[in-house]
Motif scaffolding. Structure first.
Motif, PDB file in Angstrom:
ATOM      1  N   ILE A 323      50.204   0.171 -48.082  1.00 30.20           N
ATOM      2  CA  ILE A 323      51.283   1.135 -48.337  1.00 30.20           C
ATOM      3  C   ILE A 323      50.775   2.563 -48.186  1.00 30.20           C
ATOM      4  O   ILE A 323      51.415   3.414 -47.559  1.00 30.20           O
ATOM      5  CB  ILE A 323      51.871   0.922 -49.735  1.00 30.20           C
ATOM      6  CG1 ILE A 323      52.632  -0.393 -49.792  1.00 30.20           C
ATOM      7  CG2 ILE A 323      52.802   2.061 -50.125  1.00 30.20           C
ATOM      8  CD1 ILE A 323      53.056  -0.798 -51.181  1.00 30.20           C
ATOM      9  N   VAL A 324      49.623   2.846 -48.775  1.00 38.71           N
ATOM     10  CA  VAL A 324      49.068   4.202 -48.717  1.00 38.71           C
ATOM     11  C   VAL A 324      48.782   4.593 -47.268  1.00 38.71           C
ATOM     12  O   VAL A 324      49.129   5.695 -46.824  1.00 38.71           O
ATOM     13  CB  VAL A 324      47.790   4.294 -49.569  1.00 38.71           C
ATOM     14  CG1 VAL A 324      47.087   5.623 -49.338  1.00 38.71           C
ATOM     15  CG2 VAL A 324      48.131   4.125 -51.053  1.00 38.71           C
ATOM     16  N   VAL A 325      48.175   3.689 -46.515  1.00 40.29           N
ATOM     17  CA  VAL A 325      47.842   3.976 -45.117  1.00 40.29           C
ATOM     18  C   VAL A 325      49.113   4.212 -44.301  1.00 40.29           C
ATOM     19  O   VAL A 325      49.189   5.153 -43.499  1.00 40.29           O
ATOM     20  CB  VAL A 325      47.014   2.821 -44.526  1.00 40.29           C
ATOM     21  CG1 VAL A 325      46.913   2.951 -43.011  1.00 40.29           C
ATOM     22  CG2 VAL A 325      45.622   2.802 -45.141  1.00 40.29           C
ATOM     23  N   THR A 326      50.127   3.371 -44.498  1.00 44.16           N
ATOM     24  CA  THR A 326      51.375   3.537 -43.760  1.00 44.16           C
ATOM     25  C   THR A 326      52.063   4.849 -44.116  1.00 44.16           C
ATOM     26  O   THR A 326      52.594   5.550 -43.246  1.00 44.16           O
ATOM     27  CB  THR A 326      52.319   2.352 -44.038  1.00 44.16           C
ATOM     28  OG1 THR A 326      51.654   1.135 -43.699  1.00 44.16           O
ATOM     29  CG2 THR A 326      53.589   2.475 -43.218  1.00 44.16           C
ATOM     30  N   ALA A 327      52.069   5.182 -45.407  1.00 43.42           N
ATOM     31  CA  ALA A 327      52.705   6.426 -45.842  1.00 43.42           C
ATOM     32  C   ALA A 327      52.008   7.653 -45.259  1.00 43.42           C
ATOM     33  O   ALA A 327      52.655   8.635 -44.891  1.00 43.42           O
ATOM     34  CB  ALA A 327      52.712   6.501 -47.365  1.00 43.42           C
ATOM     35  N   LEU A 328      50.678   7.595 -45.144  1.00 44.45           N
ATOM     36  CA  LEU A 328      49.924   8.738 -44.639  1.00 44.45           C
ATOM     37  C   LEU A 328      50.038   8.896 -43.126  1.00 44.45           C
ATOM     38  O   LEU A 328      49.972  10.011 -42.611  1.00 44.45           O
ATOM     39  CB  LEU A 328      48.445   8.600 -45.025  1.00 44.45           C
ATOM     40  CG  LEU A 328      48.118   8.734 -46.517  1.00 44.45           C
ATOM     41  CD1 LEU A 328      46.634   8.459 -46.765  1.00 44.45           C
ATOM     42  CD2 LEU A 328      48.480  10.135 -47.018  1.00 44.45           C
ATOM     43  N   THR A 329      50.197   7.797 -42.415  1.00 41.99           N
ATOM     44  CA  THR A 329      50.161   7.856 -40.947  1.00 41.99           C
ATOM     45  C   THR A 329      51.496   7.545 -40.285  1.00 41.99           C
ATOM     46  O   THR A 329      51.639   7.722 -39.073  1.00 41.99           O
ATOM     47  CB  THR A 329      49.114   6.859 -40.399  1.00 41.99           C
ATOM     48  OG1 THR A 329      49.523   5.515 -40.708  1.00 41.99           O
ATOM     49  CG2 THR A 329      47.747   7.115 -41.014  1.00 41.99           C
ATOM     50  N   GLY A 330      52.489   7.066 -41.054  1.00 41.89           N
ATOM     51  CA  GLY A 330      53.703   6.515 -40.459  1.00 41.89           C
ATOM     52  C   GLY A 330      54.533   7.494 -39.664  1.00 41.89           C
ATOM     53  O   GLY A 330      55.192   7.107 -38.697  1.00 41.89           O
ATOM     54  N   ARG A 331      54.556   8.750 -40.037  1.00 42.01           N
ATOM     55  CA  ARG A 331      55.406   9.720 -39.332  1.00 42.01           C
ATOM     56  C   ARG A 331      54.799  10.215 -38.020  1.00 42.01           C
ATOM     57  O   ARG A 331      55.446  10.938 -37.284  1.00 42.01           O
ATOM     58  CB  ARG A 331      55.714  10.902 -40.250  1.00 42.01           C
ATOM     59  CG  ARG A 331      56.659  10.524 -41.382  1.00 42.01           C
ATOM     60  CD  ARG A 331      57.134  11.732 -42.148  1.00 42.01           C
ATOM     61  NE  ARG A 331      58.161  11.368 -43.111  1.00 42.01           N
ATOM     62  CZ  ARG A 331      59.461  11.272 -42.842  1.00 42.01           C
ATOM     63  NH1 ARG A 331      59.896  11.536 -41.629  1.00 42.01           N
ATOM     64  NH2 ARG A 331      60.332  10.924 -43.774  1.00 42.01           N
ATOM     65  N   ARG A 332      53.574   9.840 -37.752  1.00 37.50           N
ATOM     66  CA  ARG A 332      52.941  10.221 -36.482  1.00 37.50           C
ATOM     67  C   ARG A 332      53.217   9.131 -35.446  1.00 37.50           C
ATOM     68  O   ARG A 332      52.785   7.994 -35.604  1.00 37.50           O
ATOM     69  CB  ARG A 332      51.441  10.386 -36.677  1.00 37.50           C
ATOM     70  CG  ARG A 332      51.091  11.459 -37.709  1.00 37.50           C
ATOM     71  CD  ARG A 332      49.609  11.483 -37.991  1.00 37.50           C
ATOM     72  NE  ARG A 332      49.293  12.434 -39.067  1.00 37.50           N
ATOM     73  CZ  ARG A 332      48.080  12.555 -39.624  1.00 37.50           C
ATOM     74  NH1 ARG A 332      47.087  11.789 -39.197  1.00 37.50           N
ATOM     75  NH2 ARG A 332      47.882  13.423 -40.589  1.00 37.50           N
ATOM     76  N   GLY A 377      48.242  -1.971 -42.746  1.00 43.80           N
ATOM     77  CA  GLY A 377      49.080  -0.781 -42.726  1.00 43.80           C
ATOM     78  C   GLY A 377      49.126  -0.076 -41.393  1.00 43.80           C
ATOM     79  O   GLY A 377      50.053   0.698 -41.134  1.00 43.80           O
ATOM     80  N   LEU A 378      48.141  -0.327 -40.524  1.00 47.09           N
ATOM     81  CA  LEU A 378      48.061   0.381 -39.245  1.00 47.09           C
ATOM     82  C   LEU A 378      48.576  -0.423 -38.059  1.00 47.09           C
ATOM     83  O   LEU A 378      49.340   0.085 -37.229  1.00 47.09           O
ATOM     84  CB  LEU A 378      46.607   0.789 -38.974  1.00 47.09           C
ATOM     85  CG  LEU A 378      46.001   1.866 -39.874  1.00 47.09           C
ATOM     86  CD1 LEU A 378      44.511   2.011 -39.589  1.00 47.09           C
ATOM     87  CD2 LEU A 378      46.704   3.195 -39.670  1.00 47.09           C
ATOM     88  N   ASN A 379      48.179  -1.692 -37.963  1.00 37.59           N
ATOM     89  CA  ASN A 379      48.395  -2.434 -36.721  1.00 37.59           C
ATOM     90  C   ASN A 379      49.857  -2.762 -36.453  1.00 37.59           C
ATOM     91  O   ASN A 379      50.365  -2.546 -35.349  1.00 37.59           O
ATOM     92  CB  ASN A 379      47.571  -3.728 -36.741  1.00 37.59           C
ATOM     93  CG  ASN A 379      46.079  -3.464 -36.751  1.00 37.59           C
ATOM     94  OD1 ASN A 379      45.621  -2.393 -36.372  1.00 37.59           O
ATOM     95  ND2 ASN A 379      45.307  -4.442 -37.200  1.00 37.59           N
ATOM     96  N   GLY A 380      50.545  -3.305 -37.453  1.00 40.00           N
ATOM     97  CA  GLY A 380      51.939  -3.685 -37.246  1.00 40.00           C
ATOM     98  C   GLY A 380      52.823  -2.492 -36.936  1.00 40.00           C
ATOM     99  O   GLY A 380      53.677  -2.541 -36.042  1.00 40.00           O
ATOM    100  N   LEU A 381      52.631  -1.398 -37.676  1.00 36.22           N
ATOM    101  CA  LEU A 381      53.417  -0.179 -37.442  1.00 36.22           C
ATOM    102  C   LEU A 381      53.141   0.387 -36.053  1.00 36.22           C
ATOM    103  O   LEU A 381      54.062   0.805 -35.341  1.00 36.22           O
ATOM    104  CB  LEU A 381      53.099   0.854 -38.513  1.00 36.22           C
ATOM    105  CG  LEU A 381      53.776   2.209 -38.360  1.00 36.22           C
ATOM    106  CD1 LEU A 381      55.293   2.068 -38.409  1.00 36.22           C
ATOM    107  CD2 LEU A 381      53.299   3.174 -39.447  1.00 36.22           C
ATOM    108  N   ALA A 382      51.880   0.409 -35.642  1.00 42.07           N
ATOM    109  CA  ALA A 382      51.541   0.953 -34.327  1.00 42.07           C
ATOM    110  C   ALA A 382      52.155   0.117 -33.208  1.00 42.07           C
ATOM    111  O   ALA A 382      52.692   0.664 -32.234  1.00 42.07           O
ATOM    112  CB  ALA A 382      50.019   1.015 -34.170  1.00 42.07           C
ATOM    113  N   ASN A 383      52.092  -1.203 -33.317  1.00 38.83           N
ATOM    114  CA  ASN A 383      52.699  -2.051 -32.295  1.00 38.83           C
ATOM    115  C   ASN A 383      54.217  -1.891 -32.276  1.00 38.83           C
ATOM    116  O   ASN A 383      54.852  -1.941 -31.216  1.00 38.83           O
ATOM    117  CB  ASN A 383      52.329  -3.519 -32.543  1.00 38.83           C
ATOM    118  CG  ASN A 383      50.922  -3.840 -32.082  1.00 38.83           C
ATOM    119  OD1 ASN A 383      50.405  -3.225 -31.151  1.00 38.83           O
ATOM    120  ND2 ASN A 383      50.287  -4.796 -32.733  1.00 38.83           N
ATOM    121  N   GLN A 384      54.829  -1.705 -33.433  1.00 39.72           N
ATOM    122  CA  GLN A 384      56.271  -1.485 -33.513  1.00 39.72           C
ATOM    123  C   GLN A 384      56.668  -0.194 -32.806  1.00 39.72           C
ATOM    124  O   GLN A 384      57.632  -0.147 -32.049  1.00 39.72           O
ATOM    125  CB  GLN A 384      56.689  -1.442 -34.988  1.00 39.72           C
ATOM    126  CG  GLN A 384      58.161  -1.257 -35.235  1.00 39.72           C
ATOM    127  CD  GLN A 384      58.497  -1.304 -36.725  1.00 39.72           C
ATOM    128  OE1 GLN A 384      58.926  -2.317 -37.230  1.00 39.72           O
ATOM    129  NE2 GLN A 384      58.287  -0.200 -37.423  1.00 39.72           N
TER     130      GLN A 384
END
Length: 462
Positions: A323-332, A377-384
């Motif tokens: 969650i923390v990783v996604t919140a910090l990087t998600g808007r990029r 937190g990184l891989n799934g969001l990046a592929n999406q």
């Protein structure tokens, strides 16, 4: 209620440029139905097996049944979303979730429980492609090129469920038994139906330029199901399954290449190498993710001797880190750096499994959970985000459905690996054997991320 819905739709039409935030709640709630059913079951396999006197080889069908249905259902329902609009499929799918949950709660034996998981798999297949289709339509309406904030919200919600799921599952089992992890679907389904009926935009008619290609869908389903059934228990006695899968797959490919308006446009897909690479990375990433989720959780209970609630609590560090990783990087919207970092940390985490044993201290298990949370937190969001940039907008529903298909192909391969390495129980030796396989898979994932130069262009102009 109808007047309220009319006012809401009128407000949406009147809004000139802003993204309709009312869509976010039903999108998020519908999209978490699948993760919550996946994550809660991780701590329930042992109690369900004891309740029905079933060995791990049989309880594994609770995992396999949902992922078979989801892997087939996601692109099929995604194509139906492209044809008939997201609202209708969202409502039908979430209604099926409630039926599946009720059936599971009342199941008299293991195989009825497996049937309920199949219904849950099909039902939960609708919300994600419907949400991606809604996002594309809203982006076209508002001129927002890359809605990375909304995509991050969907990803964070899944991570939150990863926190709630195993822990909630353990608590529900402790409070009233495993039946409650199925019963929770009933109120969730009701909430989705109400919010979806009120806030999702109506589609007046099916799109005349989109064909549903039912025979193609059936051939795809037969081919994929045959291969996946073989993967759940490979052996020479089941030789007919890969043969059936290959024959129906060739028939499917020939039909799709010759058809005007196919279910899956293989010509376009074959020419979209970056999108194919995204599907491949998704497969590799989720072999590791699901092998850890189910294999490590079973090892905590059998190999380390912890209870189901305690095993669920030990997954909290992983989910909180995600969650923390996604919140910090998600808007990029940029993805290449996320994937490379996620791949490196994932490889380190897989290697760390080799050092676990029956006497491993709790602090080490906490650190390991944090390590695995970072790539989650990184891989799934990046592929999406990569898929959103790479897919044909007219086929966003089916393309996003295929992304989930590769996710659950990874889950099925992970389930097969768990069955092989934990054949005699979730022992430390079995965990170490699985760890060596995951090290190899994680290394392939890292190579795939480094080799794909097209990733550096994703999000650059967002």
């Amino acid at each position: 209620m109808s007047r309220l819905a009319e006012r809401i739709r009128g407000a949406r039409t009147a809004g000139p440029t802003g993204f309709d935030r009312r869509l976010v709640v039903p999108m998020v709630l519908g999209s978490v139905l699948n993760p919550i059913n996946s994550s809660m079951l991780a701590v329930a396999l042992i109690p369900i097996g004891r309740a029905f006197g079933a060995p791990p080889a049989q309880t594994a069908w609770l995992v396999t049944g949902l992922y078979l249905a989801t892997a087939v259902g996601q692109p099929v329902i995604g194509r139906l979303v492209d044809a008939f609009g997201p609202r209708r499929l969202y409502l039908a799918g979430t209604a099926l979730v409630g039926i599946g949950g009720l059936l599971g709660m009342l199941a008299p034996n293991l195989w009825v429980l497996v049937a309920s998981r199949v219904l849950l798999g099909f039902g939960t297949s609708a919300a994600y492609p419907a949400s991606m289709s809604l996002l594309r339509a809203e982006s076209d309406r508002t001129g927002l090129k890359s809605p990375s904030g909304i995509l991050a919200a969907l990803s964070i919600s899944a991570q939150v469920i990863a926190v709630i799921g195993p822990t909630l599952g353990g608590l529900l089992i402790g409070a009233g038994g495993w039946h409650l992890i199925f019963g929770v679907n009933v109120p969730l389904s009701a909430a989705c139906l109400v919010l979806g009926a009120l806030w999702l935009p109506k589609t007046t008619a099916a799109r005349s330029d989109v064909r549903t290609d039912v025979p193609g869908m059936l051939l795809f389903a037969v081919s994929l199901t045959a291969f996946m059934l073989f993967l759940t228990d490979p052996g020479t006695g089941r030789w007919y399954l890969p043969v059936l899968g290959a024959v129906s797959g060739v028939w499917f490919a020939r039909r799709e290449l010759a058809l005007d308006g196919p279910f899956i446009d293989l010509r376009v897909l074959g020419g979209n190498v970056p999108l194919l690479a995204t599907y491949g990375r998704q497969l590799l990433a989720y072999i590791t993710s699901y092998a850890f989720l189910y294999g490590y959780t079973q090892w905590l209970q059998e190999g380390r001797g912890l209870s189901a609630p305690h095993a669920g609590l030990l997954l909290l560090p992983m989910s909180l880190a995600a969650i923390v990783v996604t919140a910090l990087t998600g808007r990029r919207p940029q993805v290449r750096g996320k994937l490379v970092v996620g791949a490196v940390v994932q490889l380190i985490g897989c290697a760390a499994l080799l050092f676990l044993g029956a006497g491993s201290p709790i602090w080490l298990l906490v650190v390991l959970g944090v390590l695995f949370g970072i790539p989650q937190g990184l891989n799934g969001l990046a592929n999406q985000n990569a898929l959103y940039a790479q897919a044909d907008p007219a086929r966003m529903g089916s393309s996003s459905g295929l992304l989930r298909t590769f996710t659950y192909l990874g889950a099925l391969l992970a389930s097969a690996a768990n069955a092989v390495f934990f054949r005699s129980g979730a022992t430390s030796a079995g965990l170490h054997g699985m760890a060596w396989l995951l090290v190899a898979v994680a290394a392939l994932f890292l190579i795939a991320c480094l080799a794909d130069r097209s990733l550096s262009r994703v999000g650059r102009d967002a």
